[in-house]
Design a protein around this motif. Structure first.
Motif, short mmCIF file in Angstrom:
data_model
loop_
_atom_site.label_atom_id
_atom_site.label_comp_id
_atom_site.label_asym_id
_atom_site.label_seq_id
_atom_site.Cartn_x
_atom_site.Cartn_y
_atom_site.Cartn_z
N ALA A 56 -11.36 19.72 4.62
CA ALA A 56 -10.14 19.12 4.68
C ALA A 56 -9.53 19.34 3.37
CB ALA A 56 -9.11 18.37 5.77
N GLY A 57 -9.72 18.18 2.91
CA GLY A 57 -9.57 17.79 1.21
C GLY A 57 -10.44 18.25 0.86
N ALA A 58 -11.51 18.64 0.52
CA ALA A 58 -12.70 18.80 0.03
C ALA A 58 -12.62 20.36 0.18
CB ALA A 58 -13.83 18.75 0.41
N THR A 66 -16.08 11.56 -0.87
CA THR A 66 -15.97 11.58 -2.09
C THR A 66 -15.37 10.38 -3.27
OG1 THR A 66 -13.50 12.58 -1.64
CG2 THR A 66 -15.30 13.72 -2.16
N SER A 67 -15.15 9.09 -2.69
CA SER A 67 -14.57 8.07 -4.07
C SER A 67 -14.76 6.76 -2.23
CB SER A 67 -12.66 8.72 -3.96
OG SER A 67 -11.89 8.23 -2.76
N SER A 68 -14.73 6.09 -3.26
CA SER A 68 -14.47 4.61 -2.42
C SER A 68 -13.08 3.74 -3.03
CB SER A 68 -15.41 4.04 -2.29
OG SER A 68 -17.12 4.04 -2.93
N ARG A 69 -12.57 3.25 -1.78
CA ARG A 69 -11.61 2.54 -1.81
C ARG A 69 -11.87 1.27 -0.76
NH1 ARG A 69 -7.45 7.03 0.38
NH2 ARG A 69 -8.81 6.69 2.44
N ALA A 70 -10.56 0.34 -1.53
CA ALA A 70 -10.49 -0.81 -1.21
C ALA A 70 -8.93 -1.11 -1.69
CB ALA A 70 -11.27 -1.81 -1.79
N ILE A 71 -8.07 -1.74 -0.38
CA ILE A 71 -6.95 -2.06 0.04
C ILE A 71 -6.49 -3.74 0.30
CG2 ILE A 71 -4.51 -1.32 1.40
CD1 ILE A 71 -6.17 1.72 1.12
N VAL A 72 -6.21 -3.94 -0.06
CA VAL A 72 -5.31 -5.16 0.58
C VAL A 72 -3.80 -5.45 1.35
CG1 VAL A 72 -4.85 -7.58 -0.27
CG2 VAL A 72 -6.74 -6.80 -0.86
N PHE A 73 -4.46 -5.86 2.36
CA PHE A 73 -3.46 -5.71 3.34
C PHE A 73 -2.69 -7.56 3.47
CE2 PHE A 73 -5.05 -1.69 4.43
CZ PHE A 73 -4.57 -0.71 3.99
N ASP A 74 -1.37 -7.26 4.31
CA ASP A 74 -1.28 -8.66 4.37
C ASP A 74 -1.02 -8.61 6.15
OD1 ASP A 74 1.56 -7.31 5.14
OD2 ASP A 74 2.76 -8.48 4.34
#
Length: 492
Positions: free
Chosen positions: A305-307, A13-21
């Motif tokens: 579930a979340g849907a 349902t969505s796209s995400r991007a995460i920067v991790f160290d």
């Protein structure tokens, strides 16, 4: 040396991007929801352009919000909604049809047509013959798009799950690859021989030339085109979302179990080097493949579930935000007379009933918003117990369940889950473990980590939930669920 990792987490349902160290700390994130398309009952589609554009936008924003540039990123990891199927023109990159989503049930009849081969398919792939997987979706597109079969045979078309579609676009059409976890969800990949299976390709009449190259989950998949982020960045890791969460949860020891609560719910048990064949309709799958060595897993899949909460929010408009569900559940309590069976797209494990449809039972004049919302949350927990009961039937009893995904921030839900299952529920400090797992894979390729043990040592506990309910009450609640399911579903 660059010490940051960019994870592209493309969900249903969505796209995400995460920067991790390099220590697994979340530095910045971005998220975009995109439109769901339901052309007919049981059909679910996405616009391939939406998948790509929202992912790209999120990647750019996450890097910027972290105060970084492309040169600070050691590698990109990709994790994705699995089984969702795309076919596009090899020369132009234009899809020949919308993406058919994993939840889509249109190929139920195709599955029925191949029912005589169900056992052979399961033996090779570890999967059940079901519309969930990619093979029959490919067959449907080749059958229903004019000229598609001929073009595929001529080598003019390419198939990919979402990871491959993103990789193709990120590399400017230079890389047509996938990893072993995503390949293992297509119903075309022999998980024992670790290759595309010629017999299955012949069975479904799918040309081998449209399939991507299969690589280890931590591999050099090429580099992003400099156009997208300003500089080229190595793409060093790919895994389907649930396998990525297994990695992000540090479940590297045989017998460890995790459950992810996103659009669907997916419980995965690490079975080590054994491809354990379930006798209770669970799936045998590739957990990850690193340095050519395969770790297998046993998986149970819940489609909604979340849907379910999203439907309550957007379809019924009973709540304004998913977070509202916690206070409503607290006001309702456990003794909710309403049972919701969210079989909007059929039922997954252990029922595998493509024809089942959603229903609510126990409605009275006293039923209101809070009871319906609570029933939606409780259904997630009851379905999780279905899966753990099936795993127990296969000889594996979980003593602890590591949880992740957007829903696990709900403390009421986590406590109810512990009470229904009767085991400890452990929530990690970083709940975005799907994205974290993809980042770890990229970090292995980039040399930020040397071993999986080093990655596992980074896992951090945040809170645990111990069961407080007595056995009699626990079983009474679960019996009510089983009774509700029996009214809409064929017997297991």
């Amino acid at each position: 040396m660059s010490r940051f990792l960019l994870s592209l987490d493309q969900g249903t349902t969505s796209s995400r991007a995460i920067v991790f160290d390099s220590e697994g700390k979340l530095c910045a994130s971005a998220q975009r929801e995109f439109k769901q398309h339901f052309p007919q009952p049981g059909w679910v589609e996405h616009n391939p352009s939406d998948i790509w554009q929202t992912t790209l936008e999120c990647g750019r924003q996450a890097i910027a919000d972290a105060g970084l540039t492309a040169t600070d990123i050691a590698a990109i990891g990709i994790t994705n909604q699995r089984e969702t199927t795309l076919i596009w023109d090899k020369a132009t990159g234009e899809p020949v049809y919308p993406a058919i989503v994993w939840q889509d049930r249109r190929t139920a009849q195709i599955c029925q047509d191949f029912s005589d081969s169900a056992e052979a398919i399961s033996e090779k792939t570890g999967l059940l013959l079901d519309p969930y997987f990619s093979a029959t979706k490919i067959r449907w597109i080749l059958d229903h798009v004019e000229g598609a079969q001929q073009r595929a045979e001529a080598g003019e078309l390419l198939f990919g799950t979402v990871d491959t579609w993103l990789l193709w676009n990120l590399t400017g059409g230079r890389s047509h690859q996938t990893d072993a976890t995503n390949a293992s969800r297509t119903m075309l990949f022999n998980i024992h021989q670790q290759c595309w299976d010629d017999d299955l390709l012949a069975l479904f009449n799918i040309p081998a030339c449209i399939l991507p190259e299969v690589k280890d989950s931590a591999s050099d998949f090429g580099a992003s085109d400099p156009t997208w982020f300003g500089e080229a960045i190595t793409i060093g890791g790919i895994a389907g979302d649930q396998q990525a969460a297994l990695i992000g949860q540090g479940c590297f020891t045989e017998g460890m179990v995790k459950s992810t609560y996103g659009t669907g719910c997916f419980v995965i048990l690490n079975t080590g080097k054994r491809a354990l064949q379930s006798s209770h309709r669970l799936l045998t799958t590739v957990g990850y493949r690193i340095n050519g060595e395969v770790t297998y897993a046993l998986e149970g899949s819940i489609f909604m579930a979340g849907a379910t909460i999203q439907w309550i929010r957007d379809g019924l408009r009973l709540i304004g935000d998913a977070s509202d569900s916690q206070s409503l559940a607290e006001a309702t309590g456990y003794d909710n007379p309403v049972y919701m069976v969210p079989a909007f797209a059929g039922l997954g494990a252990p029922y595998w009933d493509a024809d089942a449809r959603g229903a609510m039972f126990g409605l009275t004049r006293d039923t209101g918003i809070k009871e319906i919302v609570t029933a939606g949350l409780q259904a997630v927990c009851y379905q999780t117990r279905d899966l753990l009961e099936a795993m127990a039937g296969d000889g594996v009893d979980a003593g602890e369940l590591r949880v992740d995904g957007g829903m696990v921030v709900n403390d009421w839900l986590m406590q109810f889950l512990a009470d229904v299952l009767g085991i400890r529920i452990t929530r990690p400090r970083v709940t975005e473990t799907t994205a974290l797992g993809a980042a770890y894979l990229a970090g292995l390729t980039a040399g930020l980590y040397s071993t999986l043990e080093e990655v596992g040592d980074l896992w951090q506990y945040e809170q645990s939930f111990e069961p407080e309910l007595n056995q009699e009450r626990r079983e009474a609640l679960y019996d009510g669920w089983k009774n509700a399911v029996s009214r809409i579903c064929r017997p297991v």
